[in-house]
Design a protein around this motif. Structure first.
Motif, PDB file in Angstrom:
ATOM      1  N   PHE A   5    -117.048 -21.229 -48.687  1.00  0.00           N
ATOM      2  CA  PHE A   5    -115.673 -20.800 -48.468  1.00  0.00           C
ATOM      3  C   PHE A   5    -115.985 -19.778 -47.036  1.00  0.00           C
ATOM      4  CE2 PHE A   5    -115.318 -21.924 -52.946  1.00  0.00           C
ATOM      5  CZ  PHE A   5    -114.455 -22.470 -52.911  1.00  0.00           C
ATOM      6  N   PHE A   6    -115.043 -19.998 -46.169  1.00  0.00           N
ATOM      7  CA  PHE A   6    -114.750 -19.165 -45.124  1.00  0.00           C
ATOM      8  C   PHE A   6    -113.350 -18.714 -45.463  1.00  0.00           C
ATOM      9  CE2 PHE A   6    -117.280 -22.996 -43.475  1.00  0.00           C
ATOM     10  CZ  PHE A   6    -118.314 -22.244 -43.174  1.00  0.00           C
ATOM     11  N   MET A   7    -113.351 -17.316 -45.055  1.00  0.00           N
ATOM     12  CA  MET A   7    -112.316 -16.659 -45.446  1.00  0.00           C
ATOM     13  C   MET A   7    -111.951 -15.489 -44.249  1.00  0.00           C
ATOM     14  SD  MET A   7    -112.854 -15.754 -49.602  1.00  0.00           S
ATOM     15  CE  MET A   7    -111.196 -15.354 -49.701  1.00  0.00           C
ATOM     16  N   PRO A   8    -111.510 -16.215 -43.079  1.00  0.00           N
ATOM     17  CA  PRO A   8    -111.293 -15.315 -41.706  1.00  0.00           C
ATOM     18  C   PRO A   8    -110.172 -14.625 -42.147  1.00  0.00           C
ATOM     19  CG  PRO A   8    -111.036 -17.525 -41.372  1.00  0.00           C
ATOM     20  CD  PRO A   8    -111.586 -17.366 -42.683  1.00  0.00           C
ATOM     21  N   SER A   9    -109.877 -13.418 -41.289  1.00  0.00           N
ATOM     22  CA  SER A   9    -109.071 -12.582 -41.273  1.00  0.00           C
ATOM     23  C   SER A   9    -108.149 -12.855 -39.815  1.00  0.00           C
ATOM     24  CB  SER A   9    -109.193 -11.320 -41.439  1.00  0.00           C
ATOM     25  OG  SER A   9    -108.187 -10.231 -41.579  1.00  0.00           O
ATOM     26  N   ALA A  10    -106.896 -12.762 -40.147  1.00  0.00           N
ATOM     27  CA  ALA A  10    -105.754 -12.865 -38.766  1.00  0.00           C
ATOM     28  C   ALA A  10    -104.742 -11.861 -39.147  1.00  0.00           C
ATOM     29  CB  ALA A  10    -105.426 -14.467 -38.662  1.00  0.00           C
ATOM     30  N   PRO A  11    -104.917 -10.566 -39.068  1.00  0.00           N
ATOM     31  CA  PRO A  11    -103.832  -9.607 -39.432  1.00  0.00           C
ATOM     32  C   PRO A  11    -102.460  -9.760 -38.617  1.00  0.00           C
ATOM     33  CG  PRO A  11    -106.160  -8.495 -38.951  1.00  0.00           C
ATOM     34  CD  PRO A  11    -106.048  -9.967 -38.556  1.00  0.00           C
ATOM     35  N   VAL A  28    -110.267 -21.083 -35.885  1.00  0.00           N
ATOM     36  CA  VAL A  28    -110.480 -21.715 -37.042  1.00  0.00           C
ATOM     37  C   VAL A  28    -110.861 -23.428 -37.138  1.00  0.00           C
ATOM     38  CG1 VAL A  28    -109.413 -22.424 -39.392  1.00  0.00           C
ATOM     39  CG2 VAL A  28    -109.167 -20.177 -38.539  1.00  0.00           C
ATOM     40  N   THR A  29    -110.091 -23.993 -36.156  1.00  0.00           N
ATOM     41  CA  THR A  29    -110.169 -25.471 -35.960  1.00  0.00           C
ATOM     42  C   THR A  29    -111.161 -25.857 -35.100  1.00  0.00           C
ATOM     43  OG1 THR A  29    -108.318 -25.523 -34.462  1.00  0.00           O
ATOM     44  CG2 THR A  29    -107.569 -25.589 -36.795  1.00  0.00           C
ATOM     45  N   LYS A  30    -111.320 -25.280 -33.975  1.00  0.00           N
ATOM     46  CA  LYS A  30    -112.373 -25.583 -33.115  1.00  0.00           C
ATOM     47  C   LYS A  30    -113.642 -24.899 -32.878  1.00  0.00           C
ATOM     48  CE  LYS A  30    -108.407 -27.239 -30.242  1.00  0.00           C
ATOM     49  NZ  LYS A  30    -107.673 -26.887 -29.231  1.00  0.00           N
ATOM     50  N   GLU A  31    -113.723 -23.801 -33.648  1.00  0.00           N
ATOM     51  CA  GLU A  31    -114.993 -22.981 -33.555  1.00  0.00           C
ATOM     52  C   GLU A  31    -115.591 -23.135 -34.929  1.00  0.00           C
ATOM     53  OE1 GLU A  31    -115.359 -19.469 -31.299  1.00  0.00           O
ATOM     54  OE2 GLU A  31    -113.553 -20.148 -30.176  1.00  0.00           O
ATOM     55  N   VAL A  34    -116.282 -26.211 -36.991  1.00  0.00           N
ATOM     56  CA  VAL A  34    -117.223 -27.101 -36.360  1.00  0.00           C
ATOM     57  C   VAL A  34    -118.508 -26.638 -36.281  1.00  0.00           C
ATOM     58  CG1 VAL A  34    -117.582 -28.111 -33.812  1.00  0.00           C
ATOM     59  CG2 VAL A  34    -115.269 -27.879 -34.522  1.00  0.00           C
ATOM     60  N   LYS A  35    -118.902 -25.323 -36.170  1.00  0.00           N
ATOM     61  CA  LYS A  35    -120.091 -24.647 -36.053  1.00  0.00           C
ATOM     62  C   LYS A  35    -120.659 -24.274 -37.250  1.00  0.00           C
ATOM     63  CE  LYS A  35    -119.203 -23.063 -31.352  1.00  0.00           C
ATOM     64  NZ  LYS A  35    -119.079 -21.941 -30.431  1.00  0.00           N
ATOM     65  N   MET A  36    -119.900 -23.783 -38.124  1.00  0.00           N
ATOM     66  CA  MET A  36    -120.452 -23.025 -39.412  1.00  0.00           C
ATOM     67  C   MET A  36    -121.127 -24.395 -40.391  1.00  0.00           C
ATOM     68  SD  MET A  36    -120.339 -20.143 -39.004  1.00  0.00           S
ATOM     69  CE  MET A  36    -121.069 -19.613 -40.563  1.00  0.00           C
ATOM     70  N   PRO A  43    -121.772 -30.370 -45.610  1.00  0.00           N
ATOM     71  CA  PRO A  43    -121.362 -31.520 -44.763  1.00  0.00           C
ATOM     72  C   PRO A  43    -119.984 -30.962 -43.924  1.00  0.00           C
ATOM     73  CG  PRO A  43    -121.659 -31.791 -47.259  1.00  0.00           C
ATOM     74  CD  PRO A  43    -121.867 -30.122 -46.767  1.00  0.00           C
ATOM     75  N   SER A  44    -119.841 -31.799 -43.035  1.00  0.00           N
ATOM     76  CA  SER A  44    -118.624 -31.377 -42.265  1.00  0.00           C
ATOM     77  C   SER A  44    -117.666 -32.382 -42.215  1.00  0.00           C
ATOM     78  CB  SER A  44    -119.335 -31.169 -40.548  1.00  0.00           C
ATOM     79  OG  SER A  44    -120.005 -32.408 -40.021  1.00  0.00           O
ATOM     80  N   GLU A  45    -117.817 -33.573 -42.855  1.00  0.00           N
ATOM     81  CA  GLU A  45    -116.954 -34.678 -42.795  1.00  0.00           C
ATOM     82  C   GLU A  45    -115.448 -34.108 -43.460  1.00  0.00           C
ATOM     83  OE1 GLU A  45    -120.952 -36.080 -43.460  1.00  0.00           O
ATOM     84  OE2 GLU A  45    -119.796 -34.909 -44.407  1.00  0.00           O
TER      85      GLU A  45
END
Length: 125
Positions: A5-11, A28-31, A34-36, A43-45
């Motif tokens: 689970f990735f839980m970034p913050s965007a205040p 979120v969508t392009k970095e 893709v990278k994590m 899996p990245s599918e």
């Protein structure tokens, strides 16, 4: 289970590419998405990748999932603060309408890149 689970913050940013230049959606969508998977060997599918959130994050998950359907196979939108519902949003979210969306009233996002219906229409096949 092979799950991360990735839980970034965007205040107060609604995970949008903001009017002030902060590129939350792109991050979120392009970095991140893709990278994590490569870094963590997961899996990245698309079919194995979901986006989820609650409240402002619920709106964001809906928005990001529709913005990048090639990336996310599942959208989990919980108690979303869906901004188009009523003019009440103009009062509740007044602090972010200009900096995030570049408008004074939420109705002014209609037919712009911030309109969830634009994303939804684009994804109808």
């Amino acid at each position: 289970y092979n799950i991360v689970f990735f839980m970034p913050s965007a205040p107060d940013g609604f995970f949008a590419n903001t009017n002030t230049g902060i590129r939350y959606e792109d991050f979120v969508t392009k970095e991140l998405a893709v990278k994590m998977p490569a870094i963590l060997n997961v899996p990245s599918e698309r079919e194995l990748t979901a986006v989820a959130g609650m409240s402002m994050g619920g709106y964001a998950s809906f928005r990001l999932g529709l913005a990048a359907p090639e990336r996310f196979g599942t959208i989990c939108c919980l108690s979303a603060g869906n901004l188009w519902v009523s003019a009440l949003s103009n009062k509740v979210h007044a602090y972010s309408l200009g900096p995030v969306f570049g408008v004074k009233r939420i109705e002014d996002t209609k037919d712009t890149p911030h309109d969830l219906f634009v994303f939804a229409q684009r994804n109808i096949k």
